[in-house]
Design a protein around this motif. Sequence first.
Motif, PDB file in Angstrom:
ATOM      1  N   SER A 190       2.333  -8.179 -13.134  1.00  0.00           N
ATOM      2  CA  SER A 190       2.659  -8.729 -14.452  1.00  0.00           C
ATOM      3  C   SER A 190       3.851  -9.672 -14.399  1.00  0.00           C
ATOM      4  O   SER A 190       3.881 -10.682 -15.109  1.00  0.00           O
ATOM      5  CB  SER A 190       2.945  -7.587 -15.424  1.00  0.00           C
ATOM      6  OG  SER A 190       1.822  -6.744 -15.550  1.00  0.00           O
ATOM      7  N   VAL A 191       4.832  -9.367 -13.557  1.00  0.00           N
ATOM      8  CA  VAL A 191       6.008 -10.234 -13.439  1.00  0.00           C
ATOM      9  C   VAL A 191       5.621 -11.599 -12.887  1.00  0.00           C
ATOM     10  O   VAL A 191       6.022 -12.645 -13.423  1.00  0.00           O
ATOM     11  CB  VAL A 191       7.079  -9.574 -12.548  1.00  0.00           C
ATOM     12  CG1 VAL A 191       8.197 -10.567 -12.231  1.00  0.00           C
ATOM     13  CG2 VAL A 191       7.655  -8.346 -13.240  1.00  0.00           C
ATOM     14  N   THR A 192       4.831 -11.626 -11.826  1.00  0.00           N
ATOM     15  CA  THR A 192       4.442 -12.916 -11.245  1.00  0.00           C
ATOM     16  C   THR A 192       3.497 -13.680 -12.168  1.00  0.00           C
ATOM     17  O   THR A 192       3.534 -14.907 -12.227  1.00  0.00           O
ATOM     18  CB  THR A 192       3.798 -12.732  -9.868  1.00  0.00           C
ATOM     19  OG1 THR A 192       2.754 -11.754  -9.948  1.00  0.00           O
ATOM     20  CG2 THR A 192       4.812 -12.285  -8.847  1.00  0.00           C
ATOM     21  N   ILE A 193       2.654 -12.955 -12.904  1.00  0.00           N
ATOM     22  CA  ILE A 193       1.814 -13.628 -13.898  1.00  0.00           C
ATOM     23  C   ILE A 193       2.703 -14.306 -14.934  1.00  0.00           C
ATOM     24  O   ILE A 193       2.477 -15.462 -15.316  1.00  0.00           O
ATOM     25  CB  ILE A 193       0.862 -12.621 -14.573  1.00  0.00           C
ATOM     26  CG1 ILE A 193      -0.234 -12.187 -13.606  1.00  0.00           C
ATOM     27  CG2 ILE A 193       0.228 -13.231 -15.823  1.00  0.00           C
ATOM     28  CD1 ILE A 193      -1.157 -11.125 -14.162  1.00  0.00           C
ATOM     29  N   ALA A 194       3.732 -13.585 -15.399  1.00  0.00           N
ATOM     30  CA  ALA A 194       4.632 -14.154 -16.403  1.00  0.00           C
ATOM     31  C   ALA A 194       5.360 -15.385 -15.876  1.00  0.00           C
ATOM     32  O   ALA A 194       5.477 -16.401 -16.571  1.00  0.00           O
ATOM     33  CB  ALA A 194       5.640 -13.088 -16.844  1.00  0.00           C
ATOM     34  N   LEU A 195       5.848 -15.322 -14.641  1.00  0.00           N
ATOM     35  CA  LEU A 195       6.607 -16.441 -14.072  1.00  0.00           C
ATOM     36  C   LEU A 195       5.731 -17.667 -13.847  1.00  0.00           C
ATOM     37  O   LEU A 195       6.203 -18.804 -13.956  1.00  0.00           O
ATOM     38  CB  LEU A 195       7.257 -16.012 -12.757  1.00  0.00           C
ATOM     39  CG  LEU A 195       8.336 -14.935 -12.857  1.00  0.00           C
ATOM     40  CD1 LEU A 195       8.837 -14.552 -11.467  1.00  0.00           C
ATOM     41  CD2 LEU A 195       9.510 -15.421 -13.715  1.00  0.00           C
ATOM     42  N   CYS A 196       4.467 -17.443 -13.530  1.00  0.00           N
ATOM     43  CA  CYS A 196       3.576 -18.564 -13.191  1.00  0.00           C
ATOM     44  C   CYS A 196       2.688 -18.991 -14.352  1.00  0.00           C
ATOM     45  O   CYS A 196       1.968 -19.999 -14.233  1.00  0.00           O
ATOM     46  CB  CYS A 196       2.687 -18.192 -12.004  1.00  0.00           C
ATOM     47  SG  CYS A 196       3.582 -17.796 -10.492  1.00  0.00           S
ATOM     48  N   ALA A 203       2.116  -9.305  -5.531  1.00  0.00           N
ATOM     49  CA  ALA A 203       2.765 -10.415  -6.229  1.00  0.00           C
ATOM     50  C   ALA A 203       1.911 -11.674  -6.146  1.00  0.00           C
ATOM     51  O   ALA A 203       1.758 -12.409  -7.133  1.00  0.00           O
ATOM     52  CB  ALA A 203       4.154 -10.660  -5.634  1.00  0.00           C
ATOM     53  N   LEU A 204       1.355 -11.950  -4.975  1.00  0.00           N
ATOM     54  CA  LEU A 204       0.485 -13.120  -4.811  1.00  0.00           C
ATOM     55  C   LEU A 204      -0.771 -12.983  -5.654  1.00  0.00           C
ATOM     56  O   LEU A 204      -1.267 -13.963  -6.219  1.00  0.00           O
ATOM     57  CB  LEU A 204       0.126 -13.294  -3.334  1.00  0.00           C
ATOM     58  CG  LEU A 204      -0.720 -14.524  -2.987  1.00  0.00           C
ATOM     59  CD1 LEU A 204       0.006 -15.800  -3.384  1.00  0.00           C
ATOM     60  CD2 LEU A 204      -1.041 -14.534  -1.498  1.00  0.00           C
ATOM     61  N   LEU A 205      -1.275 -11.764  -5.762  1.00  0.00           N
ATOM     62  CA  LEU A 205      -2.426 -11.522  -6.616  1.00  0.00           C
ATOM     63  C   LEU A 205      -2.110 -11.917  -8.059  1.00  0.00           C
ATOM     64  O   LEU A 205      -2.917 -12.561  -8.740  1.00  0.00           O
ATOM     65  CB  LEU A 205      -2.814 -10.046  -6.525  1.00  0.00           C
ATOM     66  CG  LEU A 205      -4.106  -9.568  -7.180  1.00  0.00           C
ATOM     67  CD1 LEU A 205      -4.700  -8.399  -6.394  1.00  0.00           C
ATOM     68  CD2 LEU A 205      -3.872  -9.134  -8.622  1.00  0.00           C
TER      69      LEU A 205
END
Length: 465
Positions: free
Chosen positions: A76-82, A127-129
């Motif tokens: 969820s964090v990486t989705i939010a950042l990207c 995270a890459l996912l």
Amino acid sequence: MRGLPGRDRPPLILDASGSAAHLVSRRRAWGTALAVVALAMTDYIDRQIVVSTFPYLKRAWGLPDTALGALVTIVSVTIALCALPAARLADRWGRVKTIAAMGSVWSLATLACAVCGNYAQLLGARALLGAGEAGYGPAGAALLSGYFPQRLRATVLSIFQAAGPLGSVLGVVLGGVMIGQFGWRVTLGAFGVPGLLLALLFLTVRDYRTPAVSDAGGTDAEGDTGERLTPDRAASRRPGPVATLRELFRPRTAVWCYLGGALNLVVLSTLYTWLPSYLSRTYGLSSAQAGAKASLFILAGFVGAIVFGHLADRLGDGCPRRRLTVPAVLAACALVLLFTAFAVLGPGAGQYALIVAAGLAVAAALGTAPAAVVDVVHPSMRATAVGMVTLVQNLFGLAVGPVFTGLLSDVFGLGTALAVMPLCCLAAAAAFRHGSRSYEKDLAAVSGGGPAVTPPGSQVRELSQ
């Protein structure tokens, strides 16, 4: 409204009243919706299947609950950042290309999860996912928003968002079955190949042209003289970052929907992540049995998202503000059901029944909240608007629930943590209630040519309404 000229632009289909109904035939529109949902299901299978591996990872690597919850939160964090960069890419590069690219990235990351040798590597692969999944939701929602009329938008986006609960069900159930047969590595990577194939096949779907901001007297993608704009020229007429953010936060309805959707997802992500573990620990069930029982709650969310999304459209047809009253009421119901289940009742049939019933209510906002946001921003920014929804809901909703619940569980126990977290539903209900009060005004501003993201003296012509 004028049709959509050009070889690469699908014809505008009108309904019996002569108003814009679909950008393509109904058959193609619903076929595209099915393809979007199918790929989204692999997204959530890949995202959720890790929950079934928690007992095995806990034993193999000696991980605390906080670390296990972080495997869900990091996505969820990486989705939010990207999310915003990926959404801007979808609005500029094209929705179909973005969907194919993002689906390929998260599928390859899923395969990488199967070969990780330690916790840090698995956390990085997860995270890459999330980075791959970041652009899919905005691009998919924008594509469907353009293919269907506004009167069906909450219904269609609820069906799209319902792929989340359905994919999560499959992830939990299949994960619980597969892990006993094949081990956690094969379980984590099993759906990478199907997702990759679906992503590449998606390139056969037809995209539509993004409406461009034009100078005074211009049109959406062509000049007054019919001169076709090149992609570079069209992109140059789109708003910059500051104007984009101003438009995304201009409608008060959108702001309240960002907040309400995030608070609602704190609770939903908590239960999706920790309910199998709670059932296993409290009811003494195996991983397969706990996954099967938890799947009924998730399946209830699938039904609730579609049913209440359609109900919101039906009630909002004559009175638009009711479209947001539905998720407000259902969030309050979810609070009562979940707090009673975990704080008042103990393990047993009564508790389980209330948990499943809450699954219907807590998912009511999945499609309705982003649909309301899409309604009140300019059509040229639909993917970007859903990107902002994705950013806020993942960073302040999906990312918070799993890890914060794990933290509370390590200190007070999992049962207490699950009793406390549903309080977020009360705040979500208040946010949707406030959003309903400004919804009609914000909707009228967009439909009637109100404030938009154009320079003074310029005009914007919508692709469709």
